[in-house]
Design an enzyme around this catalytic site. Structure first.
Site, PDB file in Angstrom:
ATOM      1  N   HIS A  80     -31.118  13.662 -40.090  1.00 58.13           N
ATOM      2  CA  HIS A  80     -31.147  12.993 -38.782  1.00 58.13           C
ATOM      3  C   HIS A  80     -30.846  14.042 -37.723  1.00 58.13           C
ATOM      4  O   HIS A  80     -29.774  14.657 -37.718  1.00 58.13           O
ATOM      5  CB  HIS A  80     -30.125  11.859 -38.715  1.00 58.13           C
ATOM      6  CG  HIS A  80     -30.149  11.137 -37.401  1.00 58.13           C
ATOM      7  ND1 HIS A  80     -30.946  10.023 -37.178  1.00 58.13           N
ATOM      8  CD2 HIS A  80     -29.502  11.370 -36.232  1.00 58.13           C
ATOM      9  CE1 HIS A  80     -30.775   9.606 -35.939  1.00 58.13           C
ATOM     10  NE2 HIS A  80     -29.902  10.406 -35.341  1.00 58.13           N
ATOM     11  N   CYS A  81     -31.797  14.236 -36.814  1.00 63.80           N
ATOM     12  CA  CYS A  81     -31.671  15.284 -35.802  1.00 63.80           C
ATOM     13  C   CYS A  81     -31.342  14.651 -34.451  1.00 63.80           C
ATOM     14  O   CYS A  81     -32.193  13.973 -33.861  1.00 63.80           O
ATOM     15  CB  CYS A  81     -32.975  16.087 -35.698  1.00 63.80           C
ATOM     16  SG  CYS A  81     -32.866  17.454 -34.524  1.00 63.80           S
ATOM     17  N   PRO A  82     -30.128  14.853 -33.937  1.00 68.57           N
ATOM     18  CA  PRO A  82     -29.808  14.274 -32.614  1.00 68.57           C
ATOM     19  C   PRO A  82     -30.560  14.951 -31.481  1.00 68.57           C
ATOM     20  O   PRO A  82     -30.726  14.349 -30.410  1.00 68.57           O
ATOM     21  CB  PRO A  82     -28.296  14.507 -32.498  1.00 68.57           C
ATOM     22  CG  PRO A  82     -27.997  15.658 -33.394  1.00 68.57           C
ATOM     23  CD  PRO A  82     -28.982  15.566 -34.525  1.00 68.57           C
ATOM     24  N   GLY A 129     -33.529  12.930 -31.245  1.00 69.66           N
ATOM     25  CA  GLY A 129     -33.215  11.510 -31.123  1.00 69.66           C
ATOM     26  C   GLY A 129     -33.865  10.638 -32.173  1.00 69.66           C
ATOM     27  O   GLY A 129     -34.183   9.483 -31.894  1.00 69.66           O
TER      28      GLY A 129
END
Length: 388
Positions: free
Chosen positions: A168-170, A173
């Site tokens: 999961h890449c912030p 997003g």
């Protein structure tokens, strides 16, 4: 009186999807709820490129080549296109099981049999499948009520199982999975090239100006260039390092999740069943393989039935002759009756009860009608003779 009216409401399936995602444009755009870092990514890319186009490009186009700003614009649009495609697309979310499917495939009576203490999750349920002569374990997801496919994992931030889950890449997003990994890799690769490009020509711009006016005066005259150099310097190492790490993973046909967990490099030295043992084949499969359709059908129609009471007006006869009922039961105070209400209720004393009962007790019983005297037989005979 009232009746029940059934109304049909047509919804899109994305409006009822579980998980922690947000949707825009009637379900066409799908992102995670935490989008603050994504907006920071947009600000850094757009702001840095805007400074480059405003301060460096006019000078470099005149003194070096007009192709410099043109190539920068093309590279900028490619970076933005891959970023938005990575952020707004479905990463490969797997639909959750329906109630009937969950009952059929889920754990049956593990907690009811006393094997699991109350309030605790049952132990993980595993199925073994064979892929390229290699045993791969499929784990059961207690949230989605499904056995996850190979290489799938549950994202705790989006609360969904994602096929070929990478991470999961912030910064984008969104989750990175099977359906958007290639765009994520192209985004990091093109962003690395754009950062190196801007950083290089910022240095060239400072050097060319320093020849005429000196290095210190050039820094004073071009504060935007100094800001760009600082931003690109600290961004360059992280972006280029991230691109190199994912290039290594693509060449091995491996995911970030598998690399962190050591799925194919543990003590058992289990071989990666998805690798072709060839760098070109692995790169072609990951970056040039077919694009699978989304399994969610976000814009499919969903009919929802709503029940609403509808009042029925009273008839005319009921309005003209309303029926009223009166209660004649006496009010008897008890321990829950307030004091101000007790004063308005006069309890009957024993004397009152005796006064009401005394007329009933003194009233004589009803008299019986007098019985006629018995008839004389001689008179009865005379009457019969006269009749005949």
């Amino acid at each position: 009186m009232s009746a029940i009216m059934v109304s049909k409401k047509v919804l899109r399936k994305w409006e009822k999807l579980p998980g922690k995602n947000t949707f825009c444009c009637d379900g066409r755009v799908m992102m995670a709820r935490q989008k603050g870092v994504f907006y920071l990514t947009l600000f850094l890319i757009v702001g840095t490129c805007a400074l480059f186009f405003a301060f460096e490009c006019p000078y470099l186009a005149v003194h070096l080549s007009p192709a410099i700003p043109v190539f920068a614009i093309v590279l900028f649009f490619f970076v933005m296109a891959t970023l938005l495609r990575t952020s707004f697309s479905d990463p490969g979310v797997l639909p959750r099981a329906l109630p009937d499917e969950a009952t059929f495939s889920g754990p049956r009576g593990e907690a009811a049999n006393g094997n699991v203490p109350a309030g605790q999750r049952p132990p993980p349920r595993i199925r073994n499948v064979q892929i390229n002569n290699q045993i791969v374990k499929l784990k059961y997801c207690y949230t989605c009520k499904i056995f996850r496919p190979p290489r799938a994992s549950h994202c705790g931030i989006c609360d969904n199982c994602v096929e070929r889950f990478d991470h999961h890449c912030p910064w984008v997003g969104n989750c990175v999975g099977k359906r958007n990994y290639r765009y994520f890799y192209l985004f990091t690769l093109s962003l690395s090239l754009l950062t190196i490009y801007i950083f290089t020509f910022d240095i060239v711009h400072v050097v060319l100006r320093s020849v005429d006016s000196g290095f210190v005066n050039t820094l004073k005259d071009t504060p935007g260039t100094v800001l760009e150099v600082v931003v690109c310097f600290f961004t360059l190492w992280s972006v280029v390092g991230l691109t190199g790490f994912h290039t290594y993973l693509v060449s091995l046909n491996q995911t970030t999740n598998e690399d962190i967990k050591g799925s194919w490099s543990g003590k058992n030295r289990v071989q990666n069943p998805y690798s072709h043992r060839n760098i070109m084949k692995n790169c072609c499969e990951v970056l040039c393989g077919p694009m699978h359709p989304s399994a969610l059908d976000r814009r499919g129609e969903l009919i929802e039935l709503a029940l609403a009471p509808v009042p029925i007006p009273a008839s005319k006869n009921n309005k003209e002759n309303p029926q009223t009922t009166k209660t004649t039961a006496p009010l008897i105070p008890n321990e829950h009756t307030p004091d101000d209400v007790k004063s308005s209720i006069a309890p009957e004393t024993e004397g009152d009860v005796e006064e009401k009962l005394s007329p009933l007790e003194n009233k004589p019983p009803p008299s019986e009608p007098p019985t006629p005297p018995p008839a004389d037989p001689a008179e009865t005979t005379a009457v019969l003779e006269e009749a005949f």
